[in-house]
Design a protein around this motif. Structure first.
Motif, PDB file in Angstrom:
ATOM      1  N   ARG A   1      -0.615  -4.896 -13.055  1.00 19.76           N
ATOM      2  CA  ARG A   1      -0.335  -5.779 -11.917  1.00 19.76           C
ATOM      3  C   ARG A   1      -1.531  -6.640 -11.513  1.00 19.76           C
ATOM      4  NH1 ARG A   1       4.631  -4.824  -9.413  1.00 19.76           N
ATOM      5  NH2 ARG A   1       5.442  -2.737  -9.726  1.00 19.76           N
ATOM      6  N   GLY A   2      -2.736  -6.260 -11.878  1.00 20.87           N
ATOM      7  CA  GLY A   2      -3.906  -7.066 -11.543  1.00 20.87           C
ATOM      8  C   GLY A   2      -4.321  -6.906 -10.095  1.00 20.87           C
ATOM      9  N   ASN A   3      -4.950  -7.938  -9.548  1.00 26.00           N
ATOM     10  CA  ASN A   3      -5.529  -7.866  -8.214  1.00 26.00           C
ATOM     11  C   ASN A   3      -4.512  -7.719  -7.087  1.00 26.00           C
ATOM     12  OD1 ASN A   3      -8.117  -8.011  -9.149  1.00 26.00           O
ATOM     13  ND2 ASN A   3      -8.273 -10.219  -8.922  1.00 26.00           N
ATOM     14  N   ILE A   4      -3.244  -8.073  -7.320  1.00 25.42           N
ATOM     15  CA  ILE A   4      -2.297  -7.942  -6.226  1.00 25.42           C
ATOM     16  C   ILE A   4      -1.779  -6.506  -6.102  1.00 25.42           C
ATOM     17  CG2 ILE A   4      -1.549 -10.261  -6.839  1.00 25.42           C
ATOM     18  CD1 ILE A   4       1.288  -9.184  -6.895  1.00 25.42           C
ATOM     19  N   CYS A   5      -2.189  -5.655  -7.004  1.00 26.35           N
ATOM     20  CA  CYS A   5      -1.786  -4.252  -6.916  1.00 26.35           C
ATOM     21  C   CYS A   5      -2.540  -3.592  -5.788  1.00 26.35           C
ATOM     22  CB  CYS A   5      -2.058  -3.507  -8.198  1.00 26.35           C
ATOM     23  SG  CYS A   5      -1.458  -1.825  -8.155  1.00 26.35           S
ATOM     24  N   CYS A   6      -1.917  -2.996  -5.015  1.00 24.42           N
ATOM     25  CA  CYS A   6      -0.474  -2.998  -4.796  1.00 24.42           C
ATOM     26  C   CYS A   6      -0.259  -3.138  -3.295  1.00 24.42           C
ATOM     27  CB  CYS A   6       0.168  -1.716  -5.262  1.00 24.42           C
ATOM     28  SG  CYS A   6      -0.040  -1.342  -7.019  1.00 24.42           S
ATOM     29  N   SER A   7       0.406  -4.158  -2.869  1.00 21.17           N
ATOM     30  CA  SER A   7       0.701  -4.365  -1.458  1.00 21.17           C
ATOM     31  C   SER A   7       2.151  -3.968  -1.214  1.00 21.17           C
ATOM     32  CB  SER A   7       0.469  -5.835  -1.082  1.00 21.17           C
ATOM     33  OG  SER A   7       0.696  -6.019   0.299  1.00 21.17           O
ATOM     34  N   TRP A   8       2.344  -2.915  -0.428  1.00 19.11           N
ATOM     35  CA  TRP A   8       3.671  -2.340  -0.193  1.00 19.11           C
ATOM     36  C   TRP A   8       4.098  -2.527   1.257  1.00 19.11           C
ATOM     37  CZ3 TRP A   8       6.605  -0.101  -3.988  1.00 19.11           C
ATOM     38  CH2 TRP A   8       5.952   0.218  -5.189  1.00 19.11           C
ATOM     39  N   THR A   9       5.355  -2.871   1.475  1.00 24.96           N
ATOM     40  CA  THR A   9       5.930  -2.860   2.817  1.00 24.96           C
ATOM     41  C   THR A   9       6.897  -1.691   2.896  1.00 24.96           C
ATOM     42  OG1 THR A   9       7.637  -4.430   2.122  1.00 24.96           O
ATOM     43  CG2 THR A   9       5.708  -5.344   3.222  1.00 24.96           C
ATOM     44  N   VAL A  10       6.785  -0.932   3.985  1.00 26.75           N
ATOM     45  CA  VAL A  10       7.662   0.222   4.198  1.00 26.75           C
ATOM     46  C   VAL A  10       8.844  -0.234   5.053  1.00 26.75           C
ATOM     47  CG1 VAL A  10       7.845   2.465   5.347  1.00 26.75           C
ATOM     48  CG2 VAL A  10       5.839   1.927   3.962  1.00 26.75           C
ATOM     49  N   ARG A  11      10.044  -0.045   4.522  1.00 31.76           N
ATOM     50  CA  ARG A  11      11.284  -0.382   5.223  1.00 31.76           C
ATOM     51  C   ARG A  11      12.172   0.858   5.286  1.00 31.76           C
ATOM     52  NH1 ARG A  11      11.862  -6.063   1.957  1.00 31.76           N
ATOM     53  NH2 ARG A  11      10.113  -7.065   3.019  1.00 31.76           N
ATOM     54  N   GLU A  12      13.177   0.803   6.115  1.00 32.14           N
ATOM     55  CA  GLU A  12      14.053   1.961   6.292  1.00 32.14           C
ATOM     56  C   GLU A  12      14.700   2.404   4.988  1.00 32.14           C
ATOM     57  OE1 GLU A  12      13.804  -0.547   8.393  1.00 32.14           O
ATOM     58  OE2 GLU A  12      13.709   0.289  10.418  1.00 32.14           O
ATOM     59  N   ASP A  13      15.106   1.455   4.138  1.00 32.73           N
ATOM     60  CA  ASP A  13      15.814   1.812   2.907  1.00 32.73           C
ATOM     61  C   ASP A  13      14.892   2.051   1.714  1.00 32.73           C
ATOM     62  OD1 ASP A  13      15.129  -0.853   2.871  1.00 32.73           O
ATOM     63  OD2 ASP A  13      17.028  -1.554   2.056  1.00 32.73           O
TER      64      ASP A  13
END
Length: 133
Positions: A104-116
Protein backbone atom coordinates in the motif's frame (compact mmCIF):
# COMPACT_ATOMS: atom_id res chain seq x y z
CA UNK A 1 12.06 -30.37 18.01
CA UNK A 2 15.45 -31.41 19.32
CA UNK A 3 17.35 -28.76 21.34
CA UNK A 4 20.19 -28.59 18.77
CA UNK A 5 17.78 -28.21 15.82
CA UNK A 6 15.85 -25.51 17.68
CA UNK A 7 19.05 -23.59 18.49
CA UNK A 8 20.25 -23.93 14.90
CA UNK A 9 16.91 -22.61 13.62
CA UNK A 10 17.04 -19.62 15.96
CA UNK A 11 20.62 -18.81 14.98
CA UNK A 12 19.74 -19.05 11.28
CA UNK A 13 16.79 -16.70 11.74
CA UNK A 14 18.92 -14.20 13.66
CA UNK A 15 21.64 -14.27 11.01
CA UNK A 16 19.05 -13.69 8.25
CA UNK A 17 17.64 -10.71 10.15
CA UNK A 18 21.15 -9.30 10.67
CA UNK A 19 21.91 -9.77 6.96
CA UNK A 20 18.71 -7.93 5.97
CA UNK A 21 19.61 -5.06 8.28
CA UNK A 22 23.23 -4.94 7.05
CA UNK A 23 22.06 -4.81 3.43
CA UNK A 24 19.49 -2.15 4.38
CA UNK A 25 16.58 -4.20 3.03
CA UNK A 26 14.41 -3.86 6.10
CA UNK A 27 10.80 -3.01 5.31
CA UNK A 28 9.70 0.60 5.78
CA UNK A 29 7.94 1.72 8.93
CA UNK A 30 4.21 1.01 8.90
CA UNK A 31 1.97 3.91 9.92
CA UNK A 32 -1.62 3.25 10.93
CA UNK A 33 -4.30 5.83 11.73
CA UNK A 34 -7.71 4.89 13.13
CA UNK A 35 -10.49 7.50 12.89
CA UNK A 36 -13.79 7.40 14.79
CA UNK A 37 -16.46 7.92 12.12
CA UNK A 38 -19.49 6.52 13.98
CA UNK A 39 -22.80 8.24 13.27
CA UNK A 40 -23.33 9.00 16.96
CA UNK A 41 -21.08 11.22 19.08
CA UNK A 42 -19.90 8.34 21.24
CA UNK A 43 -16.15 7.82 21.74
CA UNK A 44 -14.70 4.44 20.85
CA UNK A 45 -12.20 2.46 22.89
CA UNK A 46 -9.47 0.88 20.74
CA UNK A 47 -6.87 -1.65 21.92
CA UNK A 48 -4.30 -2.80 19.36
CA UNK A 49 -1.55 -5.40 19.50
CA UNK A 50 0.69 -7.52 17.30
CA UNK A 51 2.57 -10.69 18.18
CA UNK A 52 5.59 -8.51 19.02
CA UNK A 53 4.01 -5.47 20.68
CA UNK A 54 1.02 -4.23 22.66
CA UNK A 55 0.21 -0.72 21.41
CA UNK A 56 -2.14 -0.03 24.32
CA UNK A 57 -5.76 1.05 24.72
CA UNK A 58 -7.03 4.50 23.75
CA UNK A 59 -10.33 6.41 23.74
CA UNK A 60 -10.99 8.16 20.42
CA UNK A 61 -13.68 10.88 20.37
CA UNK A 62 -16.02 11.44 17.39
CA UNK A 63 -13.85 12.28 14.34
CA UNK A 64 -10.75 11.90 16.53
CA UNK A 65 -7.65 10.07 15.28
CA UNK A 66 -5.30 7.50 16.79
CA UNK A 67 -1.99 7.39 14.89
CA UNK A 68 0.67 4.78 15.68
CA UNK A 69 3.52 3.11 13.85
CA UNK A 70 5.81 0.11 14.05
CA UNK A 71 8.78 -1.39 12.28
CA UNK A 72 7.91 -4.82 10.86
CA UNK A 73 10.35 -7.60 11.68
CA UNK A 74 12.06 -8.90 8.51
CA UNK A 75 10.98 -12.37 7.39
CA UNK A 76 7.99 -12.37 9.73
CA UNK A 77 4.52 -11.22 8.75
CA UNK A 78 3.43 -9.04 11.63
CA UNK A 79 -0.32 -8.48 11.73
CA UNK A 80 -1.96 -5.87 13.98
CA UNK A 81 -5.34 -6.75 15.51
CA UNK A 82 -7.49 -4.22 17.34
CA UNK A 83 -10.59 -4.57 19.45
CA UNK A 84 -12.99 -1.65 19.07
CA UNK A 85 -15.67 -0.99 21.69
CA UNK A 86 -18.60 1.41 21.88
CA UNK A 87 -22.07 1.34 23.40
CA UNK A 88 -21.65 -2.12 24.92
CA UNK A 89 -20.49 -3.68 21.63
CA UNK A 90 -17.04 -5.12 20.97
CA UNK A 91 -15.68 -5.79 17.49
CA UNK A 92 -12.32 -7.06 16.26
CA UNK A 93 -10.44 -6.43 13.05
CA UNK A 94 -6.92 -6.90 11.68
CA UNK A 95 -6.01 -3.31 10.84
CA UNK A 96 -2.69 -4.42 9.35
CA UNK A 97 -2.17 -7.75 7.58
CA UNK A 98 1.22 -8.11 5.94
CA UNK A 99 -0.03 -10.05 2.90
CA UNK A 100 -2.93 -7.65 2.33
CA UNK A 101 -1.25 -4.32 3.11
CA UNK A 102 2.49 -4.61 2.37
CA UNK A 103 2.21 -2.93 -1.04
CA UNK A 104 0.00 0.00 0.00
CA UNK A 105 2.94 2.40 0.39
CA UNK A 106 2.81 5.60 2.41
CA UNK A 107 -0.98 5.75 2.63
CA UNK A 108 -0.98 2.56 4.68
CA UNK A 109 -3.08 2.54 6.52
CA UNK A 110 -5.72 5.16 7.29
CA UNK A 111 -8.87 3.48 8.64
CA UNK A 112 -12.28 4.92 9.48
CA UNK A 113 -14.35 3.01 12.03
CA UNK A 114 -18.05 2.79 11.15
CA UNK A 115 -20.91 0.84 12.66
CA UNK A 116 -20.91 -1.79 9.89
CA UNK A 117 -17.11 -2.17 9.76
CA UNK A 118 -13.81 -0.41 9.14
CA UNK A 119 -12.88 1.23 5.81
CA UNK A 120 -9.32 1.76 4.58
CA UNK A 121 -8.35 4.66 2.34
CA UNK A 122 -7.19 3.18 -0.99
CA UNK A 123 -6.29 6.46 -2.69
CA UNK A 124 -7.22 10.12 -2.44
CA UNK A 125 -10.75 9.48 -3.71
CA UNK A 126 -11.84 6.01 -2.61
CA UNK A 127 -11.80 3.50 0.22
CA UNK A 128 -12.48 -0.21 0.69
CA UNK A 129 -14.77 -1.34 3.52
CA UNK A 130 -14.74 -4.65 5.39
CA UNK A 131 -17.22 -6.28 7.78
CA UNK A 132 -16.29 -6.73 11.42
CA UNK A 133 -14.96 -10.17 12.35
Amino acid sequence: MRPFNRLASILLLLSLIATCEALNITPPEVRITIINDLLNTMPIMVHCSSPAKDFGAFAIPKLGKLPFSFQPIPLLSEDVNCSVEWGGQTHNFDFYVYKRDKDRGNICCSWTVREDGPCVQVNQFSSTCYPWK
